[in-house]
Scaffold this active site. Structure first.
Site, PDB file in Angstrom:
ATOM      1  N   HIS A 105       4.876  -0.603   5.842  1.00 25.08           N
ATOM      2  CA  HIS A 105       6.039   0.391   5.500  1.00 25.08           C
ATOM      3  C   HIS A 105       6.677  -0.047   4.160  1.00 25.08           C
ATOM      4  CE1 HIS A 105       9.535   2.642   6.355  1.00 25.08           C
ATOM      5  NE2 HIS A 105      10.178   1.466   6.052  1.00 25.08           N
ATOM      6  N   HIS A 119      15.330  -0.149  -2.729  1.00 27.12           N
ATOM      7  CA  HIS A 119      14.325  -1.418  -2.230  1.00 27.12           C
ATOM      8  C   HIS A 119      13.198  -1.980  -3.347  1.00 27.12           C
ATOM      9  CE1 HIS A 119      15.628  -0.080   1.654  1.00 27.12           C
ATOM     10  NE2 HIS A 119      15.312   1.231   1.320  1.00 27.12           N
ATOM     11  N   ASP A 166       9.676   3.832  10.300  1.00 31.58           N
ATOM     12  CA  ASP A 166      10.928   4.400  10.007  1.00 31.58           C
ATOM     13  C   ASP A 166      10.759   6.018  10.840  1.00 31.58           C
ATOM     14  OD1 ASP A 166      12.054   2.171   9.016  1.00 31.58           O
ATOM     15  OD2 ASP A 166      12.654   3.438   7.232  1.00 31.58           O
ATOM     16  N   ASN A 195      11.718  -0.762   9.057  1.00 31.33           N
ATOM     17  CA  ASN A 195      13.009  -1.443   9.283  1.00 31.33           C
ATOM     18  C   ASN A 195      13.997  -0.800  10.141  1.00 31.33           C
ATOM     19  OD1 ASN A 195      13.019   0.312   6.769  1.00 31.33           O
ATOM     20  ND2 ASN A 195      15.420  -0.207   6.988  1.00 31.33           N
ATOM     21  N   VAL A 237      10.845   3.859   0.820  1.00 30.56           N
ATOM     22  CA  VAL A 237      11.625   4.456  -0.350  1.00 30.56           C
ATOM     23  C   VAL A 237      11.662   6.060  -0.410  1.00 30.56           C
ATOM     24  CG1 VAL A 237      11.811   4.728  -2.846  1.00 30.56           C
ATOM     25  CG2 VAL A 237      11.256   2.615  -1.994  1.00 30.56           C
ATOM     26  N   HIS A 238      12.593   6.372  -0.131  1.00 28.32           N
ATOM     27  CA  HIS A 238      12.843   8.031   0.230  1.00 28.32           C
ATOM     28  C   HIS A 238      12.643   9.080  -0.950  1.00 28.32           C
ATOM     29  CE1 HIS A 238      15.888   6.760   3.723  1.00 28.32           C
ATOM     30  NE2 HIS A 238      14.467   6.116   3.945  1.00 28.32           N
ATOM     31  N   ASP A 262       9.009   7.777   7.244  1.00 28.58           N
ATOM     32  CA  ASP A 262      10.736   7.752   7.187  1.00 28.58           C
ATOM     33  C   ASP A 262      11.047   9.374   7.720  1.00 28.58           C
ATOM     34  OD1 ASP A 262      11.740   5.405   5.403  1.00 28.58           O
ATOM     35  OD2 ASP A 262       9.737   6.058   5.112  1.00 28.58           O
TER      36      ASP A 262
END
Length: 546
Positions: free
Chosen positions: A365, A375, A227, A283, A403-404, A200
């Site tokens: 991912h 998520h 991402d 995504n 997930v960040h 991400d």
């Protein structure tokens, strides 16, 4: 006497220093000591969790070449040590109402290479393509890329530095001389020194910190777990937002600003033109356009060892690096037991010789084991379809993004602590402009409604209430789950150092720390004698529902 006294003083001083260093020395735990009691690191309120994108005026993302000179140069691996891919772009992209795609046949795809920068005696040719991002709505700007080149070099020696130059000498339009190092030969005693893992990523000022920290660790390989550019947080006119659906809810289609991909490629070139990068889709790479086409930029811009690993798709493939076999899976393509991806995965797992490649590492991912609200259990259908297969073949380690935040699991299988299950590590904290994941699903008021959890793109519903264990009858735990060993909301990256056929050191580095500071660290230990793997698994045609 004075001499003796001085010696005693020195000894006392050395002893004191040794004692101080020993007291401060951190004893690194191993998975043999697990399962560990769950740990949550409180949010650092001084941490800048909401990142800002680099503007297109930043020198690091601007075009610095002329004409058809190569730019956005990158290296990626083939399936074995003796082959790599070199990719680059020539010519300028076009964006607007009246765009005319460049002709790939006008520029050759050639790489000259050798083991001396002064003697590039080998020559390889490849293929080229362009892609377009088109929107059938008035007022939206269309995009067509520069010419994307992919050339595969073969017959390379293991663990060797090669110099190369790419482009078309007849124009002339050649790159400067660059270099890369091949992977070690497959074997139980042969491993790359350091593998960087990041997810991400995006292109923010925090991204620049992540990459700076990552480069300071001198990795031999970079894994990017989806991402990538976050071009889909922009309208086609270049207006961006941290949350697309919040700011642009009335657009007729989810727009993208494709030049962000070119900005990302330019920023990353100093790293990935020398260190191979392997990516898998997330995504944010969906990027829907006219004709319901998706993933156009992702599939065109990167070279994948799909054909070499007998895959039919850029979404899933495998490759070897020394004694590690990596499996890259697609969260956004069919994964049920009748799907091509599942059948390929079973064949690929069956083909792995664990005497040659003791370590089996999987990457995709969307995580299966994450305790954050964001998520939460979104990829449950993928877990239900594939987890048993990965478990039976003894996957050692799994990397995810999406997930960040950062989270490391205990060894787990089917939500149950299991000494033979993989360790799952979520590293979706690369630095993108979306907000950090902070709330946990187990905190009061944070458990999402089950009907809201399925992935919008893949559809399906598989996330039911737990039927056993501490969370029986509930959709979420009421405390940090047993499977979650460590979680923290911070930007960063990880380094994997496989040391032999049984031990690998995993270190997670936070951006706010000094370069040599570990935020989380553990030895992952394989136990093949305790956890034998199956050579072949008979699979039921029915998709099991948890």
């Amino acid at each position: 006497m004075d001499f003796y006294g001085v010696s005693v003083i020195r000894l006392i001083t050395l002893f004191a220093l040794f004692s101080l260093v020993s007291a401060k020395a951190k004893i690194i735990p191993t998975t043999l000591e697990g399962p560990f009691k769950p740990v949550t690191v409180p949010l650092d309120q001084s941490f800048r969790g909401n990142a800002v994108d680099l503007p297109d005026t930043d020198p690091r993302v601007q075009r610095t070449v002329q004409g058809f000179q190569p730019e956005q140069i990158s290296v990626s691996l083939s399936s074995t040590h003796d082959s790599v891919w070199i990719s680059w772009i020539t010519g300028e992209f076009q964006i607007g109402d009246n765009i005319k795609p460049l002709n790939p046949e006008t520029v050759a795809s050639i790489v000259r290479y050798g083991r001396s920068k002064f003697s590039l005696t080998h020559r390889a040719t490849g293929h080229s393509l362009i892609y377009s991002q088109l929107y059938p709505f008035e007022g939206l700007q269309n995009y067509t890329s520069g010419i994307i080149h992919h050339v595969r070099l073969t017959g390379l020696k293991p663990d060797t530095t090669y110099y190369y130059q790419c482009g078309d000498r007849s124009i002339p339009a050649m790159s400067e001389v660059l270099y890369f190092k091949t992977m070690p030969v497959s074997g139980p005693k042969s491993y790359p020194k350091r593998i960087a893992v990041v997810g991400d990523l995006g292109l923010t000022y925090n991204t620049t910190s992540t990459i700076s920290h990552l480069m300071s660790n001198s990795p031999d390989l970079v894994l990017l777990v989806g991402d990538i550019s976050y071009a889909n947080l922009y309208l086609t006119n270049g207006t961006g937002a941290d949350c697309y659906s919040c700011s642009f809810s009335k657009t007729p289609i989810h727009e993208t600003y494709q030049p962000r991909w070119d900005h990302w490629g330019r920023f990353m070139q100093p790293l990935v033109s020398k260190v191979p990068i392997m990516v898998v889709e997330g995504n944010h790479e969906i990027e829907l356009q006219a004709g319901n086409q998706t993933f156009a930029a992702y599939s065109a811009r990167f070279a994948f060892p799909s054909e070499e690993s007998r895959s039919l798709s850029t979404f899933y493939y495998s490759f070897n690096t020394g004694g590690i076999h990596f499996i890259m899976l697609g969260s956004y393509i069919a994964y049920d037991k009748s799907a091509d991806q599942y059948k390929w995965l079973e064949r690929d797992l069956t083909s792995v010789n664990r005497k040659v490649n003791p370590w089996l590492v999987a990457t995709w991912h969307a995580p299966w084991y994450s305790s954050y609200k964001a998520h939460y259990r979104e990829a449950e259908c993928m877990r239900v379809a594939m987890e048993e297969l990965l478990y039976k073949f003894g996957v050692d380690l799994v990397f995810n993004g999406h997930v960040h935040a950062y989270e490391r699991s205990n060894r787990v299988y089917n939500y149950t602590l299991d000494p033979c299950g993989p360790v799952y590590i979520t590293v979706g904290d690369g630095g993108n402009r979306e907000k950090m994941a902070i709330p946990h699903a187990d905190e009061p008021g944070n458990c999402p409604e089950p009907s809201t959890t399925p992935d919008e793109f893949m559809g399906g519903f598989c996330a039911y209430n737990f039927t056993s264990g501490p969370a029986a009858g509930k959709f979420c735990w009421d405390r940090q789950p047993d499977y979650s060993a460590y979680r923290e909301t911070s930007f960063g990256h990880g380094i994997l150092e496989v040391q032999n056929n049984s031990h690998a050191l995993w270190t997670w580095h936070r951006n706010q720390d000094l370069y040599n500071v570990a935020g989380d660290q553990i030895y992952i230990v394989r136990q093949p004698e305790r956890c034998p793997t199956e050579v072949k698994v008979k699979i039921s045609p029915q998709v099991r529902r948890a």
